[in-house]
Scaffold this motif. Structure first.
Motif, short mmCIF file in Angstrom:
data_model
loop_
_atom_site.label_atom_id
_atom_site.label_comp_id
_atom_site.label_asym_id
_atom_site.label_seq_id
_atom_site.Cartn_x
_atom_site.Cartn_y
_atom_site.Cartn_z
N LYS A 60 0.83 -1.21 0.00
CA LYS A 60 0.00 0.00 0.00
C LYS A 60 0.86 1.26 0.00
CE LYS A 60 -3.94 -2.10 2.37
NZ LYS A 60 -4.71 -2.16 3.61
N VAL A 61 1.93 1.24 0.80
CA VAL A 61 2.82 2.40 0.87
C VAL A 61 3.51 2.62 -0.48
CG1 VAL A 61 4.94 3.28 1.91
CG2 VAL A 61 3.18 2.28 3.36
N LEU A 62 4.03 1.55 -1.08
CA LEU A 62 4.69 1.68 -2.37
C LEU A 62 3.73 2.19 -3.44
CD1 LEU A 62 7.08 -1.42 -2.59
CD2 LEU A 62 7.70 0.99 -2.32
N ALA A 63 2.50 1.73 -3.39
CA ALA A 63 1.49 2.19 -4.36
C ALA A 63 1.26 3.69 -4.23
CB ALA A 63 0.19 1.42 -4.18
N LYS A 64 1.24 4.19 -2.99
CA LYS A 64 1.04 5.62 -2.78
C LYS A 64 2.24 6.44 -3.22
CE LYS A 64 -2.26 5.34 1.02
NZ LYS A 64 -2.52 5.64 2.43
N LEU A 65 3.45 5.86 -3.06
CA LEU A 65 4.67 6.59 -3.40
C LEU A 65 4.97 6.56 -4.90
CD1 LEU A 65 7.03 5.42 -0.51
CD2 LEU A 65 5.77 7.57 -0.69
N LYS A 66 4.50 5.53 -5.57
CA LYS A 66 4.81 5.35 -6.99
C LYS A 66 4.29 6.52 -7.81
CE LYS A 66 4.42 1.21 -8.70
NZ LYS A 66 3.86 -0.04 -9.24
N GLY A 67 5.21 7.15 -8.50
CA GLY A 67 4.84 8.28 -9.36
C GLY A 67 4.75 9.60 -8.63
N ALA A 68 4.48 9.58 -7.32
CA ALA A 68 4.36 10.83 -6.56
C ALA A 68 5.69 11.20 -5.92
CB ALA A 68 3.29 10.68 -5.48
N VAL A 69 6.29 10.26 -5.21
CA VAL A 69 7.55 10.51 -4.53
C VAL A 69 8.68 9.72 -5.18
CG1 VAL A 69 8.76 10.31 -2.32
CG2 VAL A 69 6.35 10.96 -2.35
N LEU A 70 8.38 8.50 -5.57
CA LEU A 70 9.36 7.63 -6.20
C LEU A 70 8.91 7.30 -7.62
CD1 LEU A 70 9.91 5.10 -3.27
CD2 LEU A 70 11.36 7.03 -3.87
N SER A 71 9.88 7.30 -8.53
CA SER A 71 9.54 6.97 -9.91
C SER A 71 9.23 5.48 -10.04
CB SER A 71 10.71 7.33 -10.84
OG SER A 71 11.79 6.44 -10.63
N LYS A 72 8.54 5.14 -11.11
CA LYS A 72 8.23 3.74 -11.36
C LYS A 72 9.51 2.92 -11.50
CE LYS A 72 3.77 4.64 -13.43
NZ LYS A 72 2.92 4.56 -14.62
N GLN A 73 10.55 3.54 -12.07
CA GLN A 73 11.83 2.85 -12.24
C GLN A 73 12.48 2.54 -10.89
OE1 GLN A 73 13.13 1.50 -14.94
NE2 GLN A 73 14.80 0.71 -13.71
N ILE A 74 12.41 3.48 -9.96
CA ILE A 74 12.98 3.24 -8.63
C ILE A 74 12.20 2.14 -7.92
CG2 ILE A 74 13.29 4.26 -6.33
CD1 ILE A 74 14.16 6.82 -7.73
N ILE A 75 10.88 2.17 -8.02
CA ILE A 75 10.06 1.11 -7.42
C ILE A 75 10.45 -0.23 -8.01
CG2 ILE A 75 7.72 0.19 -7.14
CD1 ILE A 75 8.06 2.68 -5.47
N LYS A 76 10.63 -0.27 -9.32
CA LYS A 76 11.02 -1.51 -10.00
C LYS A 76 12.38 -1.99 -9.48
CE LYS A 76 11.36 -3.43 -14.66
NZ LYS A 76 11.28 -3.13 -16.08
N SER A 77 13.31 -1.06 -9.28
CA SER A 77 14.63 -1.42 -8.76
C SER A 77 14.53 -1.96 -7.34
CB SER A 77 15.55 -0.19 -8.75
OG SER A 77 15.82 0.24 -10.05
N ILE A 78 13.69 -1.34 -6.52
CA ILE A 78 13.49 -1.80 -5.15
C ILE A 78 12.92 -3.21 -5.16
CG2 ILE A 78 12.08 -1.45 -3.06
CD1 ILE A 78 12.31 1.60 -3.64
N GLU A 79 11.93 -3.44 -6.01
CA GLU A 79 11.30 -4.75 -6.08
C GLU A 79 12.27 -5.82 -6.56
OE1 GLU A 79 8.31 -5.70 -5.00
OE2 GLU A 79 7.91 -3.68 -4.33
N SER A 80 13.20 -5.45 -7.43
CA SER A 80 14.14 -6.44 -7.96
C SER A 80 15.14 -6.90 -6.91
CB SER A 80 14.88 -5.88 -9.18
OG SER A 80 15.82 -4.90 -8.77
N LEU A 81 15.29 -6.16 -5.83
CA LEU A 81 16.23 -6.51 -4.77
C LEU A 81 15.67 -7.54 -3.81
CD1 LEU A 81 17.60 -2.97 -3.93
CD2 LEU A 81 18.72 -4.75 -5.29
N ARG A 82 14.40 -7.82 -3.89
CA ARG A 82 13.75 -8.74 -2.95
C ARG A 82 14.02 -10.16 -3.28
NH1 ARG A 82 8.25 -7.89 -1.21
NH2 ARG A 82 9.10 -8.14 0.81
#
Length: 82
Positions: A60-82
């Motif tokens: 939920k937090v990532l969904a709120k941050l996506k595009g507003a605070v963090l770019s989709k590319q950064i979110i994708k990078s974060i997700e790839s580290l999991r």
């Protein structure tokens, strides 16, 4: 600008030293955890329900941050580290 063969050499050397640095960090972290345990710090294991709830909140937090605070590319990078 480096030639492709020079780029390959730099890449290979970088991988070697990054691997060494990671191994040293892992060993240091293990030592640090043991020191913390010996000094009385108690580590707890979260239940599966707690982990599931934390993951739902994280999504939920990532969904709120996506595009507003963090770019989709950064979110994708974060997700790839999991």
């Amino acid at each position: 600008k480096l030639s492709p063969s020079e780029q390959g050499i730099v890449k290979d050397i970088s991988k070697k030293y990054i691997h060494q640095a990671n191994e040293l960090a892992i060993a240091d972290n293990k030592k640090s955890l043991e020191i913390l345990k010996k000094s009385g710090v108690e580590f707890i294991k979260f239940s599966e329900d707690d982990l599931k709830q934390a993951e739902e909140i994280r999504q939920k937090v990532l969904a709120k941050l996506k595009g507003a605070v963090l770019s989709k590319q950064i979110i994708k990078s974060i997700e790839s580290l999991r």
